[in-house]
Scaffold this motif. Structure first.
Motif, short mmCIF file in Angstrom:
data_model
loop_
_atom_site.label_atom_id
_atom_site.label_comp_id
_atom_site.label_asym_id
_atom_site.label_seq_id
_atom_site.Cartn_x
_atom_site.Cartn_y
_atom_site.Cartn_z
N TYR A 106 0.83 -1.19 0.00
CA TYR A 106 0.00 0.00 0.00
C TYR A 106 0.87 1.25 0.00
CZ TYR A 106 0.99 -0.47 5.00
OH TYR A 106 1.62 -0.63 6.22
N ASP A 107 0.26 2.38 -0.35
CA ASP A 107 0.98 3.65 -0.37
C ASP A 107 0.92 4.31 1.00
OD1 ASP A 107 -1.54 4.76 -0.14
OD2 ASP A 107 -1.64 5.43 -2.22
N TYR A 109 -0.95 6.44 2.12
CA TYR A 109 -2.30 6.72 2.59
C TYR A 109 -3.15 5.46 2.76
CZ TYR A 109 -0.54 11.15 0.89
OH TYR A 109 0.26 12.24 0.66
N GLU A 111 -3.72 3.09 0.52
CA GLU A 111 -4.34 2.57 -0.70
C GLU A 111 -3.45 1.48 -1.30
OE1 GLU A 111 -7.29 3.42 -1.78
OE2 GLU A 111 -7.59 4.93 -0.21
N GLY A 112 -4.08 0.43 -1.83
CA GLY A 112 -3.35 -0.68 -2.38
C GLY A 112 -2.55 -0.30 -3.63
#
Length: 458
Positions: A106-107, A109, A111-112
């Motif tokens: 993930y990043d 934030y 998010e994948g």
């Protein structure tokens, strides 16, 4: 009729008994196959014990299956073995973990993302099963910060510091340096490079070369020795014999002038490649001169044009073209700038700013004779300390773009940051940034052998 109905009812009861038996057997097989203890041994009729169970070693992992966590630097990936390697920030040690379909990426934030969206040198938060060496999750660290595509910075290797604007950050023993996905040394960075910095708190942990450098050489430039070269909007240099200039990669308009002649040429600089610019077709007319009248504040300031002291109270005759101006006065900040003479007469204002008492040096002001360019002087005497380039041998040595000779060779030791460029035909040109101190002793440097150029030696 009774017999027929009895047979039918008997058949139905038999079928129900058979189905019940199959259901019981299926349940037994499912429970034992999943490792769930069954309350009795079917063959012996005795309870099962833990010693009777078989440990297959299989553990179902997922995003919540971990016993260890770390903030580290991603320093390696093996796609064939599907493993990744990290550098621990506390101990400075590397460790490798395996990945599979259960690993979540993930990043910053949450998010994948895919593995291809992560880069070597990224600062990441990871969770993993330590005994299994299995990576559970990996994501860009929310604690990290980044400065992207920085052009104006100052690296001080002696103090392990980097100044970006008004902020000062520390380089550490764990700091990673990368160019085009490959790890390099701090010495491989050059002032012409555009860099990205990534770190946590006041520490820089990763430095990436976003825009590297190449080299520019003038050919057929005999008529322009002693003239000036302007590369884009940022680099102005006096032209010396057989100079090799380090230039950020990109496209440029190069202005070459001398004695009022010359012109503009286009040049494309590619990373780690040498570009030759032929200026033999540029014309130099008969020398023309213009009268320059200087207005200098304070009036007692000393004025130097191209390294020669001039009388600022009188008009100064200068050839058409580019000239370097240096103005100095006791109690004032010295200035260095470039002026262009292109007409018969011109007036130029020169105003120096005062130095506050806190900034003023305690000793009496005694300006040294200025050099027309910030070049390293050539080795003409032996009454000063030297910097020796010992290896590799038999390569051309350039210091800040100026040719010094073939190694092993030496040049005058001048305090400050200097770029050493090593060149040899059919080999890849390399540049290194060195920090020369003011100690009263000679310095010696040995660098890695140059690598043969793949284009000429396939």
């Amino acid at each position: 009729m009774r017999d027929t109905n009895s047979k039918r009812n008997g058949n139905h009861r038999g079928k129900r008994r058979n189905l019940a038996g199959v259901a019981v057997l299926t349940t037994v097989l499912w429970l034992t196959g999943c490792g769930v203890p069954f309350p009795g041994n079917l063959s012996a009729g005795t309870p099962s014990s833990p010693q009777d169970r078989v440990d297959t070693g299989f553990v179902v992992t997922g995003p919540d299956s971990y016993d260890s966590a770390d903030t580290a630097i991603l320093v390696g990936r093996n796609e064939e073995e599907n493993t990744v390697t990290f550098l621990n920030l506390d101990l400075g040690r590397k460790y490798t973990l395996s990945m599979d379909g259960t690993t979540r990426l993930y990043d910053k934030y949450g998010e994948g993302i895919s593995m291809n969206q992560l880069k070597m040198g990224d600062i990441v938060d990871v969770t993993f099963l330590k005994a299994k060496k299995h990576l559970t999750t990996m994501g860009l660290s929310a604690r990290s910060w980044s400065y992207m595509n920085v052009e104006n910075y100052e690296i001080d290797p002696s103090r392990s510091e980097v100044s970006i604007g008004s902020q000062v950050y520390k380089l550490t023993s764990n700091t990673q340096y990368l160019s085009e996905g490959n790890f390099i040394d701090l010495m491989d960075l050059n002032v012409a490079d555009v860099l990205s910095f990534h770190g946590i708190d006041n520490q820089i942990l990763t430095v990436r070369v976003e825009k590297g450098h190449g080299y520019l050489r003038l050919v057929n430039d005999e008529n322009f020795i002693g003239g000036w070269i302007e590369i884009g909007q940022s680099q102005i240099r006096k032209i010396t014999e057989d100079m090799l200039l380090l230039v950020p990669e990109g496209s440029y308009k190069v202005n070459v002038t001398n004695r009022g002649g010359g012109g503009i040429k286009n040049a494309v600089i590619r990373r780690n490649e040498e570009t030759e610019l032929d200026v033999g077709d540029l014309e130099i007319p008969e020398p023309q001169e213009g009268m320059v009248l200087f207005s200098v504040t304070p009036s007692n300031a000393e004025l130097y044009i191209d390294g020669t002291k001039v009388d600022a109270s009188r008009p100064v005759s200068l050839e058409y073209g580019m000239h370097q101006l240096i103005a100095r006065a006791d109690g004032y900040q010295s200035i260095t700038q470039y002026i262009r003479v292109a007409q018969e007469s011109v007036g130029i204002d020169v105003e120096l700013d005062t130095i506050s008492k806190e900034e003023s040096p305690s000793s009496t002001f005694a300006p040294a004779e200025p050099s027309p360019t910030p070049n390293v002087p050539t080795d003409t005497t032996t009454t000063y300390y030297k910097v020796y380039i010992d290896s590799p041998e038999n390569v051309e040595v350039y210091v800040d773009g100026n040719y010094m000779g073939v190694s092993p060779c030496s040049f005058k030791k001048v305090e400050g940051t200097h770029v050493i460029t090593l060149r040899k035909t059919n080999y890849e040109t390399r540049s290194y940034t060195i920090q020369v101190d003011d100690s009263e002793k000679d310095l010696s440097y040995s660098f890695a052998d140059l690598v043969e150029n793949a284009l000429t030696n396939p």
